[in-house]
Design a protein around this motif. Structure first.
Motif, PDB file in Angstrom:
ATOM      1  N   ALA A   1      16.315   9.089  46.106  1.00 28.35           N
ATOM      2  CA  ALA A   1      17.264  10.198  45.946  1.00 28.35           C
ATOM      3  C   ALA A   1      16.616  11.366  45.214  1.00 28.35           C
ATOM      4  O   ALA A   1      16.780  12.534  45.616  1.00 28.35           O
ATOM      5  N   ARG A   2      15.868  11.090  44.150  1.00 33.40           N
ATOM      6  CA  ARG A   2      15.198  12.168  43.405  1.00 33.40           C
ATOM      7  C   ARG A   2      14.218  12.915  44.294  1.00 33.40           C
ATOM      8  O   ARG A   2      14.216  14.144  44.351  1.00 33.40           O
ATOM      9  N   ALA A   3      13.366  12.146  44.997  1.00 35.12           N
ATOM     10  CA  ALA A   3      12.348  12.780  45.840  1.00 35.12           C
ATOM     11  C   ALA A   3      12.989  13.588  46.965  1.00 35.12           C
ATOM     12  O   ALA A   3      12.584  14.729  47.244  1.00 35.12           O
ATOM     13  N   LEU A   4      14.005  13.022  47.602  1.00 32.88           N
ATOM     14  CA  LEU A   4      14.636  13.706  48.721  1.00 32.88           C
ATOM     15  C   LEU A   4      15.417  14.941  48.269  1.00 32.88           C
ATOM     16  O   LEU A   4      15.470  15.945  48.984  1.00 32.88           O
ATOM     17  N   CYS A   5      16.026  14.893  47.088  1.00 32.98           N
ATOM     18  CA  CYS A   5      16.738  16.069  46.591  1.00 32.98           C
ATOM     19  C   CYS A   5      15.779  17.219  46.310  1.00 32.98           C
ATOM     20  O   CYS A   5      16.079  18.380  46.618  1.00 32.98           O
ATOM     21  N   TRP A   6      14.616  16.904  45.747  1.00 32.70           N
ATOM     22  CA  TRP A   6      13.638  17.969  45.495  1.00 32.70           C
ATOM     23  C   TRP A   6      13.037  18.473  46.798  1.00 32.70           C
ATOM     24  O   TRP A   6      12.753  19.669  46.946  1.00 32.70           O
ATOM     25  N   MET A   7      12.855  17.582  47.788  1.00 31.30           N
ATOM     26  CA  MET A   7      12.386  18.028  49.096  1.00 31.30           C
ATOM     27  C   MET A   7      13.431  18.914  49.771  1.00 31.30           C
ATOM     28  O   MET A   7      13.102  19.936  50.392  1.00 31.30           O
ATOM     29  N   THR A   8      14.694  18.535  49.639  1.00 30.59           N
ATOM     30  CA  THR A   8      15.788  19.332  50.201  1.00 30.59           C
ATOM     31  C   THR A   8      15.839  20.707  49.546  1.00 30.59           C
ATOM     32  O   THR A   8      16.025  21.731  50.210  1.00 30.59           O
TER      33      THR A   8
ATOM     34  N   LEU B   1      23.022   3.712  47.499  1.00 28.07           N
ATOM     35  CA  LEU B   1      23.393   2.348  47.110  1.00 28.07           C
ATOM     36  C   LEU B   1      24.553   1.844  47.964  1.00 28.07           C
ATOM     37  O   LEU B   1      24.566   0.698  48.423  1.00 28.07           O
ATOM     38  N   LYS B   2      25.524   2.716  48.204  1.00 34.19           N
ATOM     39  CA  LYS B   2      26.678   2.347  49.013  1.00 34.19           C
ATOM     40  C   LYS B   2      26.267   2.049  50.452  1.00 34.19           C
ATOM     41  O   LYS B   2      26.898   1.234  51.146  1.00 34.19           O
ATOM     42  N   ALA B   3      25.202   2.722  50.907  1.00 41.52           N
ATOM     43  CA  ALA B   3      24.714   2.516  52.269  1.00 41.52           C
ATOM     44  C   ALA B   3      23.841   1.274  52.380  1.00 41.52           C
ATOM     45  O   ALA B   3      23.432   0.906  53.482  1.00 41.52           O
ATOM     46  N   GLY B   4      23.542   0.626  51.254  1.00 38.48           N
ATOM     47  CA  GLY B   4      22.757  -0.600  51.294  1.00 38.48           C
ATOM     48  C   GLY B   4      21.320  -0.468  50.863  1.00 38.48           C
ATOM     49  O   GLY B   4      20.556  -1.439  50.917  1.00 38.48           O
ATOM     50  N   VAL B   5      20.914   0.724  50.416  1.00 39.40           N
ATOM     51  CA  VAL B   5      19.549   0.891  49.901  1.00 39.40           C
ATOM     52  C   VAL B   5      19.477   0.183  48.550  1.00 39.40           C
ATOM     53  O   VAL B   5      20.370   0.342  47.719  1.00 39.40           O
ATOM     54  N   PRO B   6      18.428  -0.616  48.327  1.00 39.44           N
ATOM     55  CA  PRO B   6      18.369  -1.386  47.079  1.00 39.44           C
ATOM     56  C   PRO B   6      18.275  -0.528  45.827  1.00 39.44           C
ATOM     57  O   PRO B   6      17.746   0.581  45.856  1.00 39.44           O
ATOM     58  N   ASP B   7      18.811  -1.071  44.741  1.00 40.58           N
ATOM     59  CA  ASP B   7      18.707  -0.437  43.435  1.00 40.58           C
ATOM     60  C   ASP B   7      17.478  -0.977  42.737  1.00 40.58           C
ATOM     61  O   ASP B   7      17.026  -2.085  43.015  1.00 40.58           O
ATOM     62  N   GLY B   8      16.926  -0.211  41.816  1.00 38.13           N
ATOM     63  CA  GLY B   8      15.773  -0.681  41.069  1.00 38.13           C
ATOM     64  C   GLY B   8      14.843   0.461  40.714  1.00 38.13           C
ATOM     65  O   GLY B   8      15.104   1.615  41.042  1.00 38.13           O
ATOM     66  N   PRO B   9      13.728   0.148  40.058  1.00 43.00           N
ATOM     67  CA  PRO B   9      12.800   1.183  39.586  1.00 43.00           C
ATOM     68  C   PRO B   9      11.677   1.506  40.563  1.00 43.00           C
ATOM     69  O   PRO B   9      10.842   2.359  40.285  1.00 43.00           O
ATOM     70  N   GLY B  10      11.647   0.829  41.701  1.00 46.63           N
ATOM     71  CA  GLY B  10      10.532   0.998  42.621  1.00 46.63           C
ATOM     72  C   GLY B  10      10.596   2.263  43.457  1.00 46.63           C
ATOM     73  O   GLY B  10      11.648   2.910  43.566  1.00 46.63           O
ATOM     74  N   PRO B  11       9.484   2.615  44.098  1.00 44.44           N
ATOM     75  CA  PRO B  11       9.424   3.848  44.891  1.00 44.44           C
ATOM     76  C   PRO B  11      10.277   3.806  46.154  1.00 44.44           C
ATOM     77  O   PRO B  11      10.587   4.862  46.722  1.00 44.44           O
TER      78      PRO B  11
END
Length: 204
Positions: free
Chosen positions: A159-166, A142-152
């Motif tokens: 963040a959720r998807a990337l953390c599990w991929m990491t 969010l701080k980097a400018g990625v939009p907030d919201g419920p979309g993919p």
């Protein structure tokens, strides 16, 4: 004279000794060969005394995972947010902390991944930790400018998807015969950097 406030009790010390022994045995011989007798002997207590603290070696493992995850979560906020001058710096520090955790506690973390599906307490502790990092990284996106919201394509889902991929990337690197953790960290940083620098809010 009573015990000084804040000083660990003998029971606390024995419990920590049991967990320390279990971590050492896990590293040397693995969970399948690790026995309650070996854990008790390594901690300097009897098998019967061990059962005062834990009902089985699976319970010892669950407590060991919980202790490790708590330590990782306790260290994460400072490295991920407070000490960073930019979202990219914060991301690099956060991924670096994950690499360090896998280097220092890789055996426990691999066991957590392996047994999370079949041991509810381990699964809960592991999922809470990945969720914790996802929450932290959502803030950075969010701080980097990625939009907030419920979309993919919004920060929380990314963040959720990337953390599990990491998580999976570090797990595979930790299982490899060579030292692949540095490569896993570098690749993870590249993916996070790409998301943070190319995802922008939709035009008005």
């Amino acid at each position: 004279m009573g015990r000084r406030s804040g000083a660990p009790s003998k029971g606390d010390q024995r419990e920590q000794a049991l967990l320390d022994t279990a971590e050492s045995l896990l590293e040397r011989i693995g969970l399948e060969k690790m026995t309650v007798d070996a854990i008790a002997k390594g901690a300097g207590i009897s098998r019967g005394s061990l059962y005062f603290y834990f009902g089985s070696k699976q319970e010892v493992l669950a407590a060991l995972v919980d202790r490790t995850m708590a330590a990782i979560r306790a260290e994460a906020p400072n490295t991920a947010v407070d000490l960073a001058s930019s979202p990219l710096d914060a991301m690099e520090q956060a991924v670096g902390r994950v690499e360090t955790a896998w280097r220092e506690h890789g055996t426990v973390m691999r066991a957590a991944v392996d047994y999370a599906p079949v041991h509810p307490a381990i699964g809960r502790s592991w999922n809470e930790t990945v969720g914790f990092f996802a929450e932290t990284m959502t803030g950075l996106l969010l701080k980097a400018g990625v939009p907030d919201g419920p979309g993919p394509a919004d920060a929380p889902a990314l963040a959720r998807a990337l953390c599990w991929m990491t998580e999976r990337s570090f797990y595979q690197a930790s299982c490899a015969p060579g030292d692949e953790l540095a490569q896993a960290a570098a690749t993870s940083m590249e993916i996070w950097r790409h998301i943070m620098t190319t995802s922008t809010p939709p035009a008005n």
